[in-house]
Design a protein around this motif. Sequence first.
Motif, PDB file in Angstrom:
ATOM      1  N   GLN A  78       0.863  -1.182   0.000  1.00  5.84           N
ATOM      2  CA  GLN A  78       0.000   0.000   0.000  1.00  5.84           C
ATOM      3  C   GLN A  78       0.901   1.234   0.000  1.00  5.84           C
ATOM      4  OE1 GLN A  78      -3.631  -0.217   0.687  1.00  5.84           O
ATOM      5  NE2 GLN A  78      -3.587   1.913  -0.020  1.00  5.84           N
ATOM      6  N   ALA A  79       0.829   2.051  -1.045  1.00  3.34           N
ATOM      7  CA  ALA A  79       1.651   3.269  -1.083  1.00  3.34           C
ATOM      8  C   ALA A  79       0.881   4.410  -0.404  1.00  3.34           C
ATOM      9  CB  ALA A  79       1.970   3.625  -2.522  1.00  3.34           C
ATOM     10  N   ARG A  80       1.652   5.367   0.101  1.00  2.91           N
ATOM     11  CA  ARG A  80       1.041   6.533   0.762  1.00  2.91           C
ATOM     12  C   ARG A  80       1.513   7.777   0.020  1.00  2.91           C
ATOM     13  NH1 ARG A  80       2.734   9.647   5.031  1.00  2.91           N
ATOM     14  NH2 ARG A  80       4.558   8.371   5.468  1.00  2.91           N
ATOM     15  N   LEU A  81       0.577   8.702  -0.218  1.00  2.00           N
ATOM     16  CA  LEU A  81       0.938   9.900  -0.976  1.00  2.00           C
ATOM     17  C   LEU A  81       1.754  10.847  -0.093  1.00  2.00           C
ATOM     18  CD1 LEU A  81       0.630  11.400  -3.678  1.00  2.00           C
ATOM     19  CD2 LEU A  81      -1.481  12.424  -2.786  1.00  2.00           C
ATOM     20  N   GLY A  82       2.986  11.139  -0.536  1.00  2.00           N
ATOM     21  CA  GLY A  82       3.830  12.101   0.178  1.00  2.00           C
ATOM     22  C   GLY A  82       3.445  13.520  -0.194  1.00  2.00           C
ATOM     23  N   HIS A  83       3.416  13.800  -1.479  1.00  2.00           N
ATOM     24  CA  HIS A  83       2.906  15.092  -1.939  1.00  2.00           C
ATOM     25  C   HIS A  83       2.485  14.987  -3.394  1.00  2.00           C
ATOM     26  CE1 HIS A  83       7.291  15.962  -2.995  1.00  2.00           C
ATOM     27  NE2 HIS A  83       6.661  16.105  -4.140  1.00  2.00           N
ATOM     28  N   LEU A  84       1.725  15.978  -3.820  1.00  2.00           N
ATOM     29  CA  LEU A  84       1.234  16.014  -5.197  1.00  2.00           C
ATOM     30  C   LEU A  84       1.341  17.431  -5.734  1.00  2.00           C
ATOM     31  CD1 LEU A  84      -0.231  14.588  -7.576  1.00  2.00           C
ATOM     32  CD2 LEU A  84      -2.393  15.233  -6.483  1.00  2.00           C
ATOM     33  N   LEU A  85       2.015  17.555  -6.863  1.00  2.00           N
ATOM     34  CA  LEU A  85       2.160  18.846  -7.545  1.00  2.00           C
ATOM     35  C   LEU A  85       1.358  18.813  -8.841  1.00  2.00           C
ATOM     36  CD1 LEU A  85       6.014  19.046  -7.111  1.00  2.00           C
ATOM     37  CD2 LEU A  85       4.494  20.890  -6.353  1.00  2.00           C
ATOM     38  N   HIS A  86       0.920  19.985  -9.249  1.00  2.00           N
ATOM     39  CA  HIS A  86       0.132  20.120 -10.475  1.00  2.00           C
ATOM     40  C   HIS A  86       0.734  21.255 -11.290  1.00  2.00           C
ATOM     41  CE1 HIS A  86      -3.603  22.039 -12.386  1.00  2.00           C
ATOM     42  NE2 HIS A  86      -3.464  20.890 -13.003  1.00  2.00           N
ATOM     43  N   ALA A  87       0.861  21.053 -12.573  1.00  4.12           N
ATOM     44  CA  ALA A  87       1.325  22.134 -13.454  1.00  4.12           C
ATOM     45  C   ALA A  87       0.091  22.747 -14.113  1.00  4.12           C
ATOM     46  CB  ALA A  87       2.285  21.586 -14.496  1.00  4.12           C
ATOM     47  N   PRO A  88      -0.340  23.923 -13.676  1.00  6.91           N
ATOM     48  CA  PRO A  88      -1.585  24.492 -14.201  1.00  6.91           C
ATOM     49  C   PRO A  88      -1.546  24.696 -15.713  1.00  6.91           C
ATOM     50  CG  PRO A  88      -0.810  25.753 -12.309  1.00  6.91           C
ATOM     51  CD  PRO A  88       0.272  24.784 -12.657  1.00  6.91           C
ATOM     52  N   GLY A  89      -0.355  24.921 -16.258  1.00  8.71           N
ATOM     53  CA  GLY A  89      -0.267  25.187 -17.697  1.00  8.71           C
ATOM     54  C   GLY A  89      -0.658  23.994 -18.551  1.00  8.71           C
ATOM     55  N   THR A  90      -0.356  22.792 -18.089  1.00  8.47           N
ATOM     56  CA  THR A  90      -0.543  21.593 -18.922  1.00  8.47           C
ATOM     57  C   THR A  90      -1.450  20.541 -18.283  1.00  8.47           C
ATOM     58  OG1 THR A  90       1.404  20.645 -17.879  1.00  8.47           O
ATOM     59  CG2 THR A  90       1.748  21.766 -19.997  1.00  8.47           C
ATOM     60  N   GLY A  91      -1.574  20.592 -16.967  1.00  4.70           N
ATOM     61  CA  GLY A  91      -2.325  19.549 -16.262  1.00  4.70           C
ATOM     62  C   GLY A  91      -1.445  18.418 -15.771  1.00  4.70           C
ATOM     63  N   THR A  92      -0.156  18.447 -16.072  1.00  4.60           N
ATOM     64  CA  THR A  92       0.764  17.409 -15.601  1.00  4.60           C
ATOM     65  C   THR A  92       0.699  17.286 -14.078  1.00  4.60           C
ATOM     66  OG1 THR A  92       2.219  17.988 -17.435  1.00  4.60           O
ATOM     67  CG2 THR A  92       3.204  16.701 -15.654  1.00  4.60           C
ATOM     68  N   LEU A  93       0.662  16.047 -13.602  1.00 10.40           N
ATOM     69  CA  LEU A  93       0.638  15.788 -12.151  1.00 10.40           C
ATOM     70  C   LEU A  93       1.942  15.122 -11.749  1.00 10.40           C
ATOM     71  CD1 LEU A  93      -2.983  14.328 -11.826  1.00 10.40           C
ATOM     72  CD2 LEU A  93      -2.203  16.570 -11.010  1.00 10.40           C
ATOM     73  N   LEU A  94       2.497  15.548 -10.630  1.00 13.48           N
ATOM     74  CA  LEU A  94       3.773  14.992 -10.174  1.00 13.48           C
ATOM     75  C   LEU A  94       3.599  14.529  -8.732  1.00 13.48           C
ATOM     76  CD1 LEU A  94       4.700  18.082 -11.773  1.00 13.48           C
ATOM     77  CD2 LEU A  94       6.444  16.352 -12.225  1.00 13.48           C
ATOM     78  N   ALA A  95       3.553  13.227  -8.558  1.00 20.84           N
ATOM     79  CA  ALA A  95       3.282  12.662  -7.236  1.00 20.84           C
ATOM     80  C   ALA A  95       4.532  12.029  -6.658  1.00 20.84           C
ATOM     81  CB  ALA A  95       2.181  11.605  -7.333  1.00 20.84           C
ATOM     82  N   ARG A  96       4.643  12.114  -5.352  1.00 20.50           N
ATOM     83  CA  ARG A  96       5.718  11.391  -4.638  1.00 20.50           C
ATOM     84  C   ARG A  96       5.023  10.411  -3.699  1.00 20.50           C
ATOM     85  NH1 ARG A  96       7.877  13.351   0.218  1.00 20.50           N
ATOM     86  NH2 ARG A  96       9.651  12.158   0.952  1.00 20.50           N
ATOM     87  N   TRP A  97       5.140   9.139  -4.028  1.00 24.01           N
ATOM     88  CA  TRP A  97       4.499   8.077  -3.255  1.00 24.01           C
ATOM     89  C   TRP A  97       5.529   7.423  -2.339  1.00 24.01           C
ATOM     90  CZ3 TRP A  97      -0.678   7.478  -3.448  1.00 24.01           C
ATOM     91  CH2 TRP A  97      -1.363   7.994  -4.559  1.00 24.01           C
ATOM     92  N   LEU A  98       5.126   7.170  -1.109  1.00 21.95           N
ATOM     93  CA  LEU A  98       6.005   6.499  -0.144  1.00 21.95           C
ATOM     94  C   LEU A  98       5.606   5.030  -0.096  1.00 21.95           C
ATOM     95  CD1 LEU A  98       5.796   9.269   2.601  1.00 21.95           C
ATOM     96  CD2 LEU A  98       7.390   9.080   0.676  1.00 21.95           C
ATOM     97  N   VAL A  99       6.590   4.177  -0.246  1.00 15.06           N
ATOM     98  CA  VAL A  99       6.329   2.735  -0.358  1.00 15.06           C
ATOM     99  C   VAL A  99       6.950   2.044   0.857  1.00 15.06           C
ATOM    100  CG1 VAL A  99       6.610   0.684  -1.827  1.00 15.06           C
ATOM    101  CG2 VAL A  99       6.526   2.972  -2.876  1.00 15.06           C
TER     102      VAL A  99
END
Length: 266
Positions: A242-263
């Motif tokens: 089960q991974a846990r979300l560390g943080h989530l970034l969003h690029a408003p210009g494109t919609g790209t999502l950048l997640a850091r999952w803790l395993v």
Amino acid sequence: MPLPALTLLVPQSRPVPPDDAEADLLALYAHAPGVVRANMIASVDGGAWGPDHVSGSINDAADWRVFRVLRALADVVVVGAGTARAEQYTQLGRPDGLEHLREAPLELALVTRSGDVPPVLAQAERPPFVITGARGAAAAHAALPPERVIVVPTAGDTSDAAGPHAGAAPPHASDVDVAAGLAALAEHGLARVLCEGGPHLLADLLAAGRVDELCVTTAPLLVGPGASRIVAGEAPAATPPQARLGHLLHAPGTGTLLARWLVPRA
Ligand SMILES: NC(=O)c1ccc[n+]([C@@H]2O[C@H](COP(=O)([O-])OP(=O)(O)OC[C@H]3O[C@@H](n4cnc5c(N)ncnc54)[C@H](OP(=O)(O)O)[C@@H]3O)[C@@H](O)[C@H]2O)c1
């Protein structure tokens, strides 16, 4: 490439404006010794590469912004030999403007069964470390200085990699013991590990329970059914961690999502 604006969505919403020094991102992605981090990109429909079979064709400036911060913080980038060949890796350098964060150069380590090292890497001023087993040892030694070759046990070994059991291998028994490879890198002082793939190596690291953080960029593209997922191989994990979300970034210009999952480690 101009730095795009980002917004932190989780754990709390706030802008992460373009910043050459990347103070915010360096804090968000702090990399402690001993932590094994993998960084991968996938399309919205789960593809690990674009129409030209490389991940370079699905990344964008938001992904690049995080990619360079991760490289600035790591001691070593570990990749499967397939990725080094497909993505034409060359000797790594610290990202421009972030060189001051680590004194030591950014090392590259290649994981390979065959020991087949691309000439551009073997002949580089600072060749990569090569992590291989008994099957790849001779080729790796022929290509590289001895201090750059790490021979570890393989899945079929009952003793060491050069022992009598090497060669009497069942299928996949030439998969190198990735945990032993990481331990050998740590002995060289390379304790902050950034794995940049590819899908087969990532699957092996996950199966060995050796990924602490999985940074996944979701690119706003649909590449269709031809591409692999970011993990590839055979059996699914028996008990999916089960991974846990560390943080989530969003690029408003494109919609790209950048997640850091803790395993959690197995
Ligand atoms: N989306 C992303 O973030 C991302 C990231 C990286 C790569 N990619 C893409 O992925 C594709 C390559 O996929 P791939 O799965 O073939 O990449 P890979 O995992 O980097 O390469 C597979 C090769 O690496 C070596 N290897 C991997 N695990 C091993 C293990 N446990 N023991 C021994 N050797 C091991 C073997 O090399 P030998 O053949 O030398 O024995 C194997 O053939 C490319 O198209 C690349 O662009 C995507």
